[in-house]
Design a protein around this motif. Structure first.
Motif, PDB file in Angstrom:
ATOM      1  N   THR A   1       0.833  -1.202   0.000  1.00  0.00           N
ATOM      2  CA  THR A   1       0.000   0.000   0.000  1.00  0.00           C
ATOM      3  C   THR A   1       0.871   1.255   0.000  1.00  0.00           C
ATOM      4  O   THR A   1       0.505   2.286  -0.569  1.00  0.00           O
ATOM      5  CB  THR A   1      -0.918   0.010   1.239  1.00  0.00           C
ATOM      6  OG1 THR A   1      -1.727  -1.170   1.229  1.00  0.00           O
ATOM      7  CG2 THR A   1      -1.814   1.245   1.249  1.00  0.00           C
ATOM      8  N   PHE A   2       2.035   1.142   0.596  1.00  0.00           N
ATOM      9  CA  PHE A   2       2.926   2.286   0.737  1.00  0.00           C
ATOM     10  C   PHE A   2       4.124   2.243  -0.217  1.00  0.00           C
ATOM     11  O   PHE A   2       4.916   3.186  -0.274  1.00  0.00           O
ATOM     12  CB  PHE A   2       3.454   2.353   2.180  1.00  0.00           C
ATOM     13  CG  PHE A   2       2.366   2.408   3.207  1.00  0.00           C
ATOM     14  CD1 PHE A   2       1.803   3.622   3.575  1.00  0.00           C
ATOM     15  CD2 PHE A   2       1.883   1.247   3.789  1.00  0.00           C
ATOM     16  CE1 PHE A   2       0.789   3.679   4.516  1.00  0.00           C
ATOM     17  CE2 PHE A   2       0.868   1.294   4.738  1.00  0.00           C
ATOM     18  CZ  PHE A   2       0.320   2.509   5.097  1.00  0.00           C
ATOM     19  N   ALA A   3       4.261   1.163  -0.965  1.00  0.00           N
ATOM     20  CA  ALA A   3       5.463   0.956  -1.776  1.00  0.00           C
ATOM     21  C   ALA A   3       5.362   1.664  -3.122  1.00  0.00           C
ATOM     22  O   ALA A   3       4.321   1.630  -3.787  1.00  0.00           O
ATOM     23  CB  ALA A   3       5.700  -0.528  -1.992  1.00  0.00           C
ATOM     24  N   GLY A   4       6.464   2.288  -3.519  1.00  0.00           N
ATOM     25  CA  GLY A   4       6.555   2.921  -4.831  1.00  0.00           C
ATOM     26  C   GLY A   4       7.570   2.206  -5.700  1.00  0.00           C
ATOM     27  O   GLY A   4       7.978   1.065  -5.421  1.00  0.00           O
ATOM     28  N   ASN A   5       8.018   2.877  -6.743  1.00  0.00           N
ATOM     29  CA  ASN A   5       8.941   2.258  -7.690  1.00  0.00           C
ATOM     30  C   ASN A   5      10.261   1.863  -7.051  1.00  0.00           C
ATOM     31  O   ASN A   5      10.852   0.837  -7.413  1.00  0.00           O
ATOM     32  CB  ASN A   5       9.207   3.205  -8.859  1.00  0.00           C
ATOM     33  CG  ASN A   5       8.015   3.349  -9.771  1.00  0.00           C
ATOM     34  OD1 ASN A   5       7.108   2.520  -9.737  1.00  0.00           O
ATOM     35  ND2 ASN A   5       7.995   4.391 -10.583  1.00  0.00           N
ATOM     36  N   SER A   6      10.755   2.674  -6.115  1.00  0.00           N
ATOM     37  CA  SER A   6      12.054   2.370  -5.518  1.00  0.00           C
ATOM     38  C   SER A   6      12.015   1.039  -4.767  1.00  0.00           C
ATOM     39  O   SER A   6      12.955   0.241  -4.845  1.00  0.00           O
ATOM     40  CB  SER A   6      12.484   3.497  -4.573  1.00  0.00           C
ATOM     41  OG  SER A   6      11.523   3.692  -3.538  1.00  0.00           O
ATOM     42  N   PHE A   7      10.914   0.770  -4.072  1.00  0.00           N
ATOM     43  CA  PHE A   7      10.778  -0.492  -3.348  1.00  0.00           C
ATOM     44  C   PHE A   7      10.677  -1.657  -4.326  1.00  0.00           C
ATOM     45  O   PHE A   7      11.307  -2.703  -4.146  1.00  0.00           O
ATOM     46  CB  PHE A   7       9.546  -0.449  -2.446  1.00  0.00           C
ATOM     47  CG  PHE A   7       9.392  -1.656  -1.564  1.00  0.00           C
ATOM     48  CD1 PHE A   7      10.078  -1.741  -0.364  1.00  0.00           C
ATOM     49  CD2 PHE A   7       8.561  -2.707  -1.933  1.00  0.00           C
ATOM     50  CE1 PHE A   7       9.942  -2.855   0.462  1.00  0.00           C
ATOM     51  CE2 PHE A   7       8.414  -3.821  -1.127  1.00  0.00           C
ATOM     52  CZ  PHE A   7       9.113  -3.900   0.077  1.00  0.00           C
ATOM     53  N   GLN A   8       9.920  -1.459  -5.376  1.00  0.00           N
ATOM     54  CA  GLN A   8       9.752  -2.514  -6.374  1.00  0.00           C
ATOM     55  C   GLN A   8      11.085  -2.840  -7.052  1.00  0.00           C
ATOM     56  O   GLN A   8      11.419  -4.009  -7.249  1.00  0.00           O
ATOM     57  CB  GLN A   8       8.722  -2.092  -7.422  1.00  0.00           C
ATOM     58  CG  GLN A   8       8.448  -3.168  -8.470  1.00  0.00           C
ATOM     59  CD  GLN A   8       7.378  -2.742  -9.460  1.00  0.00           C
ATOM     60  OE1 GLN A   8       6.858  -1.639  -9.391  1.00  0.00           O
ATOM     61  NE2 GLN A   8       7.039  -3.623 -10.376  1.00  0.00           N
ATOM     62  N   GLU A   9      11.843  -1.804  -7.400  1.00  0.00           N
ATOM     63  CA  GLU A   9      13.122  -2.017  -8.075  1.00  0.00           C
ATOM     64  C   GLU A   9      14.133  -2.710  -7.163  1.00  0.00           C
ATOM     65  O   GLU A   9      14.866  -3.599  -7.592  1.00  0.00           O
ATOM     66  CB  GLU A   9      13.684  -0.687  -8.565  1.00  0.00           C
ATOM     67  CG  GLU A   9      12.874  -0.076  -9.709  1.00  0.00           C
ATOM     68  CD  GLU A   9      13.263   1.359 -10.007  1.00  0.00           C
ATOM     69  OE1 GLU A   9      14.223   1.849  -9.378  1.00  0.00           O
ATOM     70  OE2 GLU A   9      12.598   1.984 -10.847  1.00  0.00           O
ATOM     71  N   LEU A  10      14.159  -2.295  -5.899  1.00  0.00           N
ATOM     72  CA  LEU A  10      15.115  -2.879  -4.966  1.00  0.00           C
ATOM     73  C   LEU A  10      14.800  -4.338  -4.668  1.00  0.00           C
ATOM     74  O   LEU A  10      15.707  -5.167  -4.551  1.00  0.00           O
ATOM     75  CB  LEU A  10      15.132  -2.083  -3.659  1.00  0.00           C
ATOM     76  CG  LEU A  10      16.020  -2.640  -2.528  1.00  0.00           C
ATOM     77  CD1 LEU A  10      17.480  -2.655  -2.947  1.00  0.00           C
ATOM     78  CD2 LEU A  10      15.849  -1.818  -1.261  1.00  0.00           C
TER      79      LEU A  10
END
Length: 278
Positions: free
Chosen positions: A206-215
């Protein structure tokens, strides 16, 4: 030239596709999975596939081992009597120093082993995920050893460039392992640690953006393979983890001390370095 690919997984299958696309007609495959062989033959990735490598090895000029690190030495030891005089073996393994040390103790003098590492992996498994276009524009590394001939080094480099690799660089096995520990293995370690954090919950996305997905993308990991890679390069990886922890502690200290100026300096240094790279 007859080329055998041992292991028709996602990387071996991608090499088979790429070599065929580059005009190499005599590409053969070996795999314990008959369905993988049938798939590769049906798609035209290979001219012929077999379960038992003994059926084709005596006629092979190049043997590409797309195997786990722990499988390479046993394969060479088991099949070396079948190798054609002058055969060139190569690999796709992400660690070098330890594997080279082991292989050179069993490799016959009539064979040459050019150790290589394509810098373009995949989180997918099996030949169903094979796609040689992942290699187009990518980098590859060759780690020469004293027994390699210049002709054979150039032969493997030509194969890599033929299937789309843009840059093929020769480096020492030691430098390879040190740098791979930093640019690849450390990244996987960080990704796994983030995903396994006790902070992860049902609400995380719910709080995750692209940076979290990429990492976290590379945390979808082949545990059996990457355990071997980590352990075969454990000292270099430990050094990279220790260096990273030193930098993380510096950042942590700025927070503990409410040191805005030092925090800005850390960010500025990182931004400058990133721009130099890209």
């Amino acid at each position: 030239m007859n080329i055998a690919i041992i292991g028709l997984g996602v990387i071996g299958g991608s090499f088979a596709m790429g070599l065929q696309a580059a005009g190499y007609e005599n590409v053969f495959g070996v795999d314990i999975n008959e369905e993988s062989i049938e798939f590769a033959e049906k798609k035209g990735f290979i001219r012929k596939g077999v379960v038992d490598a003994q059926e084709i090895l005596p006629d092979m000029d190049v043997i590409l081992l797309s195997l786990y690190p722990s499988q390479i030495v046993p394969f060479v030891k088991q099949h070396k009597a079948l190798f054609k005089t002058g055969v060139v073996l190569t690999d796709v393994t992400g660690v070098k120093t330890e594997i080279i040390k082991q292989v050179t103790t069993v490799l016959p003098e009539t064979a040459d082993f050019v150790f290589a590492h394509p810098m373009r992996g995949s989180e997918k498994k099996g030949i169903i995920g094979a796609d040689y276009t992942r290699f187009i524009g990518a980098n590859a590394l060759i780690t020469p050893i004293p027994s390699n001939t210049e002709n054979n080094l150039q032969l493997i480099e030509k194969l890599y460039r033929g299937i789309g690799f843009k840059q093929v660089t020769r480096v020492s096995p030691k430098l390879h392992d040190e740098q791979i520990a930093y640019v690849s293995q450390l990244m996987h370690a960080l990704s796994v640690a983030v995903v396994n954090s006790s902070q992860a919950s049902e609400e995380t996305l719910t709080f995750a953006g692209n940076s979290f997905q990429e990492l976290t993308r590379i945390a979808d990991i082949n545990g059996e393979l990457w355990s071997e890679l980590f352990l075969n390069n454990r000292q270099a990886l430990l050094n990279s983890i220790n260096t990273f922890e030193t930098e993380l502690d510096k950042l942590k200290q700025t927070l503990a001390e409410d040191d805005e100026e030092s925090l800005k300096e850390i960010f500025s240094r990182a931004a400058t370095q990133r721009r130099k790279w890209y």
